[in-house]
Design a protein around this motif. Structure first.
Motif, PDB file in Angstrom:
ATOM      1  N   ARG A  46     -26.483 -29.084  17.185  1.00  0.00           N
ATOM      2  CA  ARG A  46     -26.003 -27.981  18.004  1.00  0.00           C
ATOM      3  C   ARG A  46     -25.958 -26.709  17.159  1.00  0.00           C
ATOM      4  O   ARG A  46     -25.307 -26.673  16.115  1.00  0.00           O
ATOM      5  CB  ARG A  46     -24.617 -28.288  18.558  1.00  0.00           C
TER       6      ARG A  46
ATOM      7  N   ALA B 212     -19.591 -31.531   8.215  1.00  0.00           N
ATOM      8  CA  ALA B 212     -19.580 -32.897   8.747  1.00  0.00           C
ATOM      9  C   ALA B 212     -20.700 -33.162   9.744  1.00  0.00           C
ATOM     10  O   ALA B 212     -20.903 -34.306  10.156  1.00  0.00           O
ATOM     11  CB  ALA B 212     -18.233 -33.176   9.409  1.00  0.00           C
ATOM     12  N   SER B 213     -21.465 -32.137  10.124  1.00  0.00           N
ATOM     13  CA  SER B 213     -22.463 -32.294  11.184  1.00  0.00           C
ATOM     14  C   SER B 213     -23.776 -32.893  10.704  1.00  0.00           C
ATOM     15  O   SER B 213     -24.637 -33.226  11.516  1.00  0.00           O
ATOM     16  CB  SER B 213     -22.738 -30.931  11.846  1.00  0.00           C
TER      17      SER B 213
ATOM     18  N   GLU C 156     -15.685 -26.903   7.936  1.00  0.00           N
ATOM     19  CA  GLU C 156     -15.597 -28.355   7.859  1.00  0.00           C
ATOM     20  C   GLU C 156     -16.402 -29.028   8.965  1.00  0.00           C
ATOM     21  O   GLU C 156     -17.017 -30.079   8.742  1.00  0.00           O
ATOM     22  CB  GLU C 156     -14.135 -28.794   7.899  1.00  0.00           C
ATOM     23  N   SER C 157     -16.427 -28.435  10.150  1.00  0.00           N
ATOM     24  CA  SER C 157     -17.212 -29.028  11.243  1.00  0.00           C
ATOM     25  C   SER C 157     -18.706 -28.961  10.931  1.00  0.00           C
ATOM     26  O   SER C 157     -19.452 -29.905  11.227  1.00  0.00           O
ATOM     27  CB  SER C 157     -16.907 -28.316  12.561  1.00  0.00           C
ATOM     28  N   LEU C 158     -19.155 -27.869  10.308  1.00  0.00           N
ATOM     29  CA  LEU C 158     -20.568 -27.769   9.929  1.00  0.00           C
ATOM     30  C   LEU C 158     -20.914 -28.744   8.810  1.00  0.00           C
ATOM     31  O   LEU C 158     -21.965 -29.399   8.848  1.00  0.00           O
ATOM     32  CB  LEU C 158     -20.892 -26.341   9.492  1.00  0.00           C
TER      33      LEU C 158
ATOM     34  N   GLN D 155     -11.762 -22.269   7.886  1.00  0.00           N
ATOM     35  CA  GLN D 155     -11.907 -23.554   7.210  1.00  0.00           C
ATOM     36  C   GLN D 155     -12.328 -24.648   8.192  1.00  0.00           C
ATOM     37  O   GLN D 155     -13.199 -25.480   7.879  1.00  0.00           O
ATOM     38  CB  GLN D 155     -10.590 -23.939   6.520  1.00  0.00           C
ATOM     39  N   ALA D 156     -11.756 -24.641   9.371  1.00  0.00           N
ATOM     40  CA  ALA D 156     -12.103 -25.657  10.376  1.00  0.00           C
ATOM     41  C   ALA D 156     -13.569 -25.546  10.786  1.00  0.00           C
ATOM     42  O   ALA D 156     -14.254 -26.563  10.964  1.00  0.00           O
ATOM     43  CB  ALA D 156     -11.193 -25.523  11.590  1.00  0.00           C
ATOM     44  N   HIS D 157     -14.054 -24.308  10.944  1.00  0.00           N
ATOM     45  CA  HIS D 157     -15.449 -24.105  11.309  1.00  0.00           C
ATOM     46  C   HIS D 157     -16.369 -24.617  10.206  1.00  0.00           C
ATOM     47  O   HIS D 157     -17.379 -25.296  10.475  1.00  0.00           O
ATOM     48  CB  HIS D 157     -15.700 -22.619  11.574  1.00  0.00           C
TER      49      HIS D 157
ATOM     50  N   SER E 157      -8.819 -21.236  10.844  1.00  0.00           N
ATOM     51  CA  SER E 157      -9.959 -21.282  11.770  1.00  0.00           C
ATOM     52  C   SER E 157     -11.283 -21.230  11.008  1.00  0.00           C
ATOM     53  O   SER E 157     -12.246 -21.918  11.367  1.00  0.00           O
ATOM     54  CB  SER E 157      -9.876 -20.132  12.774  1.00  0.00           C
TER      55      SER E 157
ATOM     56  N   ARG F  24     -28.920 -27.712   6.991  1.00  0.00           N
ATOM     57  CA  ARG F  24     -28.416 -29.055   7.301  1.00  0.00           C
ATOM     58  C   ARG F  24     -29.575 -30.046   7.328  1.00  0.00           C
ATOM     59  O   ARG F  24     -30.616 -29.774   7.929  1.00  0.00           O
ATOM     60  CB  ARG F  24     -27.691 -29.070   8.647  1.00  0.00           C
TER      61      ARG F  24
END
Length: 619
Positions: free
Chosen positions: A434, A349-350, A345-347, A341-343, A339, A369
């Motif tokens: 977001r 990629a944003s 990776e989403s940031l 790592q997924a968080h 979880s 970002r």
């Protein structure tokens, strides 16, 4: 005539003369007297400050010969400041004939002894300027001593720039690529991958020559020099890919570390830290934070797992994108932080360029970002008061272990926006992104790309940085948090300054690049040296390195590390190719300095380091 070097580059005339490349037979056909006459005008007077070199961090400096240097104690050390390629060829040929160790240096931003020579030193500051700018091909050829800040300013006048940059732009272009330095952005490689061609002065057995190389011509020398550590030859020109200049919209959000890394995992619920050493390694895959707990309590970490060796590339011409010779991907350890790592990776990629600046004492992470925009520039809101005040506070924090934590929290408060008094609407997207949470402090800025990529390093510092596979980012950060929380809770524990810089880089095929063969997360630690006073850092960095080895970490070549040839052979499948190329183009090993000998040739003779004075920490 003796020269002095001024580290402020201005446009110079006579580019054709400075860019003139002597024919291949020039060095061999010239007598010693002719070569001496060429180099004498660019020899730096030994009494000049320009002849006594130190790195930017003031951690290493050249000194008078020491009796511990053996044969090298009798060497007459010279510093040269060539302003043309012909000068460089003459200097290197004389060094070859006298079997004199020689080293080219730029701004010496490395905190290690990487830039220094046991014999002659070639300062490249005067070898600067744009040779030609091809707007159709979108490439620029530049002399290798040109500072990045000088080059970006010159390109901006023509409406061009680079796709990415690192945190600072004070280095020379040759120094930047010689260590495969990087910026941040998971779809952007290290800066070396943007190089299209090089001219390298090599001390060949038949005589010194200017050797041209690119992906088609001498690709072995080309690849080896893209992270060559100054050992493949003296780079004199660099041709790089450029693109039209652009602006970035930067959105910085201050997020509680637990929001990104999850709730801490308490090892004490299982057993005492010293008892963790008998646990099987699968336990630590399930709980990577327990590695940090053991580290802080001085418990030896388990032997790192045997990682699958990175695949070899198709060939030296395959610099970017990375193309493996075999289609089989390397096996990755399934760290049990899916979880987190997924968080992350989403940031990542944003936005196009994402980096984290982590302040452990404040328990906050700034998610930075940035993406391209056509919007107008917004004025910078940087405080002029904060940097001097922070330096003074950091200096005060040296004197007691209880002070770094409140100083770091105060520095964070001085340099970051305040959280909103009431949470934002859930549908709000400040800067078009977001937010991680509705109650976080967010600042939005639009500026020219170089101003956003770079930031103020504040003051001299000790620094180390490791590159881990992108897929291990979550596990590595969770383990670091557990380690630092335990350190900070102990009266005799190590104290870290802020921030920990976390950046992301695409895979490349450069033989010695830390991001070779894999998408990479770089994690860097900094210990500031306000007013050039020493601070504790050795045990902190040693423990950090031990932890990064648990995650298949590779050290940044320009920063403090303790990786040597046996370990590096397992990390870099093309290290033997690199060593073979170095031997081909420098058969007398003139360009091998103590750093290269120590780390890549596994030569640990203490006498080979006596030339340098190290600023020791007595705290």
């Amino acid at each position: 005539m003796k020269v002095a070097v001024h580290e402020r580059q201005h446009p110079l005339g006579g580019m054709a003369q400075r860019f003139y490349r002597p024919p291949p037979e020039f060095a061999q056909a010239s007598s010693n007297a002719v070569l001496e006459a060429i180099v004498e005008p660019v020899r730096v007077d030994s009494a000049s400050p320009s002849a006594h070199l130190t790195n930017w961090a003031r951690t290493f400096a050249t000194d008078d010969a020491s009796t511990d240097d053996g044969a090298f104690s009798q060497v007459t050390r010279h510093v040269f400041a060539p302003s043309s390629i012909e000068h460089v060829v003459a200097i290197v040929e004389l060094a070859r004939r006298h079997a004199m160790p020689t080293r080219a240096v730029g701004r010496r931003h490395s905190p290690s002894d990487l830039p220094f020579s046991l014999g002659w030193t070639v300062r490249t500051d005067e070898l600067h300027g744009i040779v030609h700018l091809d707007t159709r091909k979108r490439e620029v050829c530049v002399l290798a001593g040109t500072y990045i800040e000088t080059l970006t300013a010159s390109l901006a006048k023509h409406g061009f720039g680079f796709s990415n940059l690192g945190s600072i732009s004070q280095q020379t272009i040759a120094g930047l690529i010689s260590t495969a330095s990087h910026g941040s952005g998971i779809h952007f490689p290290a800066m070396s991958a943007y190089v299209r061609a090089l001219d390298v002065v090599c001390p060949l057995a038949s005589g010194t020559q200017v050797v041209h190389c690119d992906r088609d011509e001498r690709p072995d020398l080309f690849n080896a020099s893209l992270c060559g550590l100054g050992a493949t030859g003296v780079i004199v020109t660099v041709t790089l890919a450029i693109e039209p200049a652009f602006r970035l919209r930067q959105v910085c959000e201050d997020v509680p570390e637990d929001e990104l890394l999850g709730a801490p995992d308490d090892a004490s619920l299982l057993c005492a830290p010293d008892q963790l050493s008998v646990e099987p390694y699968d336990t630590f895959i399930e709980h990577p934070s327990w590695l940090g707990t053991m580290l802080a309590h001085g418990v030896p970490l388990p032997s790192p797992p045997t990682f699958t060796r990175a695949p070899t590339s198709k060939g030296p011409a395959h610099v970017y994108p990375f193309e493996p010779a075999s289609a089989a991907p390397p096996a990755l350890i399934p760290w049990h932080v899916a979880s987190v790592q997924a968080h992350i990776e989403s940031l990542v990629a944003s936005a196009e360029h994402v980096r984290f600046l982590w302040s452990p004492h404040a328990h906050m992470i700034t998610v930075d970002r940035a993406s391209r925009t056509d919007e107008r520039r917004t004025p910078s809101q940087t405080s002029r008061i904060a940097p001097p005040l922070i330096k003074a506070l950091l200096f005060a924090s040296r004197f007691h272990a209880s002070l770094p934590a409140p100083v770091s929290r105060a520095a964070f408060a001085l340099t970051h926006a305040r959280a909103p008094p009431v949470p934002r609407n859930e549908l709000d997207t400040p800067g078009g992104l977001r937010p991680v949470r509705t109650d976080t402090a967010i600042s939005v800025r639009v500026d020219d790309a170089p101003r956003v990529f770079n930031f103020d390093c504040l003051c001299e510092q000790y620094t180390t940085e490791y590159a881990v596979p992108f897929e291990y980012t979550g596990a590595a950060l969770v383990a670091i948090r557990a380690w630092l929380q335990e350190e900070h809770a102990r009266p005799d524990g190590e104290r870290i300054h802020f921030p920990i810089e976390v950046r992301f880089v695409d895979a490349d095929g450069i033989w010695l690049s830390p991001s070779y063969g894999r998408r990479t997360c770089y994690i860097g630690l900094v210990q500031y040296r306000p007013y050039r006073w020493p601070v504790r850092y050795r045990r902190l960095f040693a423990r950090f390195e031990a932890l990064m080895r648990q995650f298949d970490g590779r050290p940044h070549w320009a920063k403090t590390h303790t990786a040597y040839r046996p370990e590096l052979l397992t990390l870099y499948p093309h290290l033997s190719d690199w060593l073979r190329t170095v031997a081909t183009y420098d058969p007398q090993r003139l360009l091998v300095n103590p750093y290269v000998a120590r780390h890549l040739l596994d030569e640990h003779a203490a006498g080979r380091q006596g030339t340098f004075r190290r600023r020791r920490c007595r705290l």
